[in-house]
Design a protein around this motif. Sequence first.
Motif, PDB file in Angstrom:
ATOM      1  N   MET A   1     -14.261   7.114  -6.467  1.00 57.27           N
ATOM      2  CA  MET A   1     -13.963   7.297  -5.046  1.00 57.27           C
ATOM      3  C   MET A   1     -14.883   6.387  -4.216  1.00 57.27           C
ATOM      4  SD  MET A   1     -13.818  10.805  -2.907  1.00 57.27           S
ATOM      5  CE  MET A   1     -15.408  11.336  -3.525  1.00 57.27           C
ATOM      6  N   ASN A   2     -14.263   5.529  -3.392  1.00 59.88           N
ATOM      7  CA  ASN A   2     -15.035   4.576  -2.597  1.00 59.88           C
ATOM      8  C   ASN A   2     -15.120   5.086  -1.152  1.00 59.88           C
ATOM      9  OD1 ASN A   2     -16.261   2.354  -1.564  1.00 59.88           O
ATOM     10  ND2 ASN A   2     -14.391   1.122  -1.493  1.00 59.88           N
ATOM     11  N   LEU A   3     -16.215   5.768  -0.844  1.00 57.28           N
ATOM     12  CA  LEU A   3     -16.355   6.385   0.485  1.00 57.28           C
ATOM     13  C   LEU A   3     -17.310   5.561   1.347  1.00 57.28           C
ATOM     14  CD1 LEU A   3     -15.116   9.013   1.623  1.00 57.28           C
ATOM     15  CD2 LEU A   3     -17.292  10.109   1.154  1.00 57.28           C
ATOM     16  N   ASP A   4     -16.751   4.962   2.381  1.00 59.31           N
ATOM     17  CA  ASP A   4     -17.554   4.125   3.276  1.00 59.31           C
ATOM     18  C   ASP A   4     -18.319   5.016   4.265  1.00 59.31           C
ATOM     19  OD1 ASP A   4     -18.579   2.247   4.937  1.00 59.31           O
ATOM     20  OD2 ASP A   4     -16.657   1.554   5.754  1.00 59.31           O
ATOM     21  N   PRO A   5     -19.649   4.913   4.325  1.00 57.11           N
ATOM     22  CA  PRO A   5     -20.390   5.816   5.228  1.00 57.11           C
ATOM     23  C   PRO A   5     -20.269   5.420   6.710  1.00 57.11           C
ATOM     24  CG  PRO A   5     -21.908   4.345   4.103  1.00 57.11           C
ATOM     25  CD  PRO A   5     -20.559   4.017   3.575  1.00 57.11           C
ATOM     26  N   VAL A 182      -9.309   8.457   8.061  1.00 60.03           N
ATOM     27  CA  VAL A 182      -8.363   9.374   7.404  1.00 60.03           C
ATOM     28  C   VAL A 182      -6.938   8.844   7.584  1.00 60.03           C
ATOM     29  CG1 VAL A 182      -7.348  11.706   7.459  1.00 60.03           C
ATOM     30  CG2 VAL A 182      -9.820  11.425   7.654  1.00 60.03           C
ATOM     31  N   TYR A 183      -6.617   8.464   8.818  1.00 60.66           N
ATOM     32  CA  TYR A 183      -5.276   7.971   9.150  1.00 60.66           C
ATOM     33  C   TYR A 183      -4.944   6.722   8.325  1.00 60.66           C
ATOM     34  CZ  TYR A 183      -1.636   5.634  11.882  1.00 60.66           C
ATOM     35  OH  TYR A 183      -0.502   4.987  12.277  1.00 60.66           O
ATOM     36  N   GLU A 184      -5.897   5.787   8.254  1.00 57.21           N
ATOM     37  CA  GLU A 184      -5.642   4.518   7.548  1.00 57.21           C
ATOM     38  C   GLU A 184      -5.466   4.741   6.045  1.00 57.21           C
ATOM     39  OE1 GLU A 184      -8.803   1.874   8.673  1.00 57.21           O
ATOM     40  OE2 GLU A 184      -7.816   1.337  10.559  1.00 57.21           O
ATOM     41  N   ARG A 185      -6.323   5.633   5.472  1.00 56.20           N
ATOM     42  CA  ARG A 185      -6.197   5.922   4.028  1.00 56.20           C
ATOM     43  C   ARG A 185      -4.847   6.593   3.735  1.00 56.20           C
ATOM     44  NH1 ARG A 185     -10.962   5.292   0.464  1.00 56.20           N
ATOM     45  NH2 ARG A 185     -12.310   4.053   1.797  1.00 56.20           N
ATOM     46  N   ALA A 186      -4.481   7.534   4.604  1.00 55.16           N
ATOM     47  CA  ALA A 186      -3.220   8.252   4.387  1.00 55.16           C
ATOM     48  C   ALA A 186      -2.030   7.301   4.522  1.00 55.16           C
ATOM     49  CB  ALA A 186      -3.099   9.408   5.381  1.00 55.16           C
ATOM     50  N   GLU A 187      -2.145   6.393   5.472  1.00 58.23           N
ATOM     51  CA  GLU A 187      -1.053   5.445   5.717  1.00 58.23           C
ATOM     52  C   GLU A 187      -0.866   4.510   4.518  1.00 58.23           C
ATOM     53  OE1 GLU A 187      -1.499   2.577   8.800  1.00 58.23           O
ATOM     54  OE2 GLU A 187       0.478   3.006   9.623  1.00 58.23           O
ATOM     55  N   SER A 188      -1.991   4.208   3.840  1.00 58.99           N
ATOM     56  CA  SER A 188      -1.884   3.342   2.654  1.00 58.99           C
ATOM     57  C   SER A 188      -1.711   4.183   1.380  1.00 58.99           C
ATOM     58  CB  SER A 188      -3.093   2.421   2.558  1.00 58.99           C
ATOM     59  OG  SER A 188      -4.262   3.207   2.484  1.00 58.99           O
ATOM     60  N   LEU A 189      -1.316   5.458   1.574  1.00 56.59           N
ATOM     61  CA  LEU A 189      -1.010   6.408   0.487  1.00 56.59           C
ATOM     62  C   LEU A 189      -2.215   6.717  -0.415  1.00 56.59           C
ATOM     63  CD1 LEU A 189       2.540   5.112  -0.510  1.00 56.59           C
ATOM     64  CD2 LEU A 189       1.943   6.914   1.105  1.00 56.59           C
ATOM     65  N   PHE A 191      -4.299   9.257  -0.699  1.00 60.47           N
ATOM     66  CA  PHE A 191      -4.526  10.633  -0.234  1.00 60.47           C
ATOM     67  C   PHE A 191      -5.870  11.187  -0.680  1.00 60.47           C
ATOM     68  CE2 PHE A 191       0.183  10.420  -0.184  1.00 60.47           C
ATOM     69  CZ  PHE A 191       0.306  10.501   1.178  1.00 60.47           C
ATOM     70  N   SER A 192      -6.328  10.743  -1.834  1.00 62.43           N
ATOM     71  CA  SER A 192      -7.623  11.225  -2.313  1.00 62.43           C
ATOM     72  C   SER A 192      -8.741  10.713  -1.393  1.00 62.43           C
ATOM     73  CB  SER A 192      -7.828  10.742  -3.752  1.00 62.43           C
ATOM     74  OG  SER A 192      -9.175  10.765  -4.074  1.00 62.43           O
ATOM     75  N   GLY A 193      -8.651   9.441  -0.998  1.00 58.54           N
ATOM     76  CA  GLY A 193      -9.640   8.852  -0.073  1.00 58.54           C
ATOM     77  C   GLY A 193      -9.586   9.543   1.278  1.00 58.54           C
ATOM     78  N   ALA A 194      -8.341   9.789   1.769  1.00 62.13           N
ATOM     79  CA  ALA A 194      -8.173  10.468   3.078  1.00 62.13           C
ATOM     80  C   ALA A 194      -8.789  11.857   3.017  1.00 62.13           C
ATOM     81  CB  ALA A 194      -6.692  10.558   3.420  1.00 62.13           C
ATOM     82  N   ASN A 195      -8.559  12.537   1.889  1.00 58.34           N
ATOM     83  CA  ASN A 195      -9.095  13.889   1.716  1.00 58.34           C
ATOM     84  C   ASN A 195     -10.623  13.891   1.729  1.00 58.34           C
ATOM     85  OD1 ASN A 195      -9.028  16.729   1.081  1.00 58.34           O
ATOM     86  ND2 ASN A 195      -9.694  16.101  -0.970  1.00 58.34           N
ATOM     87  N   SER A 196     -11.232  12.862   1.130  1.00 57.41           N
ATOM     88  CA  SER A 196     -12.702  12.810   1.074  1.00 57.41           C
ATOM     89  C   SER A 196     -13.294  12.759   2.484  1.00 57.41           C
ATOM     90  CB  SER A 196     -13.198  11.576   0.317  1.00 57.41           C
ATOM     91  OG  SER A 196     -12.422  11.339  -0.793  1.00 57.41           O
ATOM     92  N   TYR A 197     -12.644  12.010   3.369  1.00 53.29           N
ATOM     93  CA  TYR A 197     -13.136  11.965   4.759  1.00 53.29           C
ATOM     94  C   TYR A 197     -12.801  13.272   5.493  1.00 53.29           C
ATOM     95  CZ  TYR A 197     -13.992   6.906   4.553  1.00 53.29           C
ATOM     96  OH  TYR A 197     -14.487   5.677   4.262  1.00 53.29           O
ATOM     97  N   ALA A 198     -11.538  13.709   5.338  1.00 53.94           N
ATOM     98  CA  ALA A 198     -11.052  14.863   6.110  1.00 53.94           C
ATOM     99  C   ALA A 198     -11.831  16.136   5.793  1.00 53.94           C
ATOM    100  CB  ALA A 198      -9.565  15.068   5.839  1.00 53.94           C
ATOM    101  N   ILE A 199     -12.137  16.312   4.487  1.00 49.52           N
ATOM    102  CA  ILE A 199     -12.798  17.567   4.096  1.00 49.52           C
ATOM    103  C   ILE A 199     -14.174  17.696   4.749  1.00 49.52           C
ATOM    104  CG2 ILE A 199     -13.935  16.794   1.932  1.00 49.52           C
ATOM    105  CD1 ILE A 199     -11.936  20.033   2.278  1.00 49.52           C
ATOM    106  N   VAL A 200     -14.850  16.554   4.957  1.00 43.43           N
ATOM    107  CA  VAL A 200     -16.175  16.591   5.599  1.00 43.43           C
ATOM    108  C   VAL A 200     -16.023  17.085   7.043  1.00 43.43           C
ATOM    109  CG1 VAL A 200     -18.174  15.216   6.341  1.00 43.43           C
ATOM    110  CG2 VAL A 200     -17.093  14.758   4.139  1.00 43.43           C
ATOM    111  N   LEU A 201     -14.975  16.583   7.740  1.00 39.85           N
ATOM    112  CA  LEU A 201     -14.733  17.028   9.131  1.00 39.85           C
ATOM    113  C   LEU A 201     -14.412  18.520   9.178  1.00 39.85           C
ATOM    114  CD1 LEU A 201     -12.635  14.487  11.239  1.00 39.85           C
ATOM    115  CD2 LEU A 201     -15.029  15.100  11.445  1.00 39.85           C
TER     116      LEU A 201
END
Lengths: 222, 217
Positions: A1-5, A182-189, A191-201
Amino acid sequence: MNLDPLPFMVSLRLGLWVTTLLTLACFPLSWIFCEAKGRWAIWAESLTSLPLVLSPTVLGFYLLLALSPRAPVGLFFESIFHVRLAFSFAGIVIGGCVSSLPFMLTALKTAMRGVPVNLLEASYTLGKGRIETALRVLVPNMKTGLVAGVVTTFAHSIGEFGVILMIGGSVPGLTKTVSIAVYERAESLDFSGANSYAIVLVIASYIGILFLNGLQRREARR
Amino acid sequence: MLRFYLKKKLTAGKKSFDLELEYDLPDGSFLGVRGPSGSGKTTLIRCLAGLERPDDGRIEMGGELWFDGRRRIFAPARRRRVGVVFQDYALFPNMTVLGNVLYARADVKRARALLELTRLTEQAEQFPRELSGGQRQRTALARALAREPELLLLDEPLSSLDEELRESLGDDLARIQRETRITAIMVSHSRAETRRLCTETLELRAGRLDDDNLSVY
């Protein structure tokens, strides 16, 4: 998982700026509204509540127009402070302040109206002026409301999406917040990356609300 | 000497009437103001305290002009040397008993002396929510006296207390007024109470002085 801080840093900075500026601005504003007796107050209060019901993209669109270098506000900032507001961090702070204004203002107005008038009157009869009364009597007795305003404003501003995207776009490290990531990750499908950001929020917002509810319960018991 | 002539339009429900009252109160007197609900008693206290502006008239205390309708002079509450005991005491919940008194005047020695006068020495570090009704009333009185006011205004200070406590705290009030020799006005519903505690009494009916019930003891 590549999570940009970086989006987290931008959201955090945005939340802190918006919450600080709104806390400072909304104190005198809510005092004015609480004391106001004229009909103008209803018009002005309704205007400040508009971001609650207005679509964030509509709000963001008009703010973008207002902050552009061709509009008076944008032109003023560019010529005086040499700051370009559109697609900049300063621009999204202004956008965040406008969109989160009702959260802070409503919390402070409710808290202020909850302080019995005779406490303020007692202070005046003891020789104190308005500022001393506000600092030593009003503010300490509206603590819970103030915390509510800070928590909800902070949570709302770090999660703000529509207004920020319209004004700031998605400049990494500058205007790209967690919501936009979150929006950009989800848009590029991704979902795991989008979830990593969203869950923190989700977790951060839940902790904030949990703290607030705990505080309100404690106050109610006193 | 407190001299006042006040005029103010009041509304009680659907009816409206004028509060119109003229009175001279010598220094050191304790005036009891009686009257039914809505007769203008609290408005009188609020006008004298500077919390409400009369429509017309004049208020002069010890040669100092607090209000003059014609000359548009109005000294707000904080500029008048008044001490007010509100009906619900209006104690600051965020401050202790000592803190409430010190808020009026940051003089620890005087605050401690006032707590002794009002028999609150043991409650000095308690917060208002931890006090009984009588202790709250005495805290409000100590706080009102802290600034050494020229005029003490008491808005039904005994009304929320039970019968026994009313009597003993009423006696306390009269004793403290005598000891401090401060000019005081107390609003009350009870004729017996004002007669027992005050040096003179007057009765208000729909904003006017009821001459049949004016007494000086």
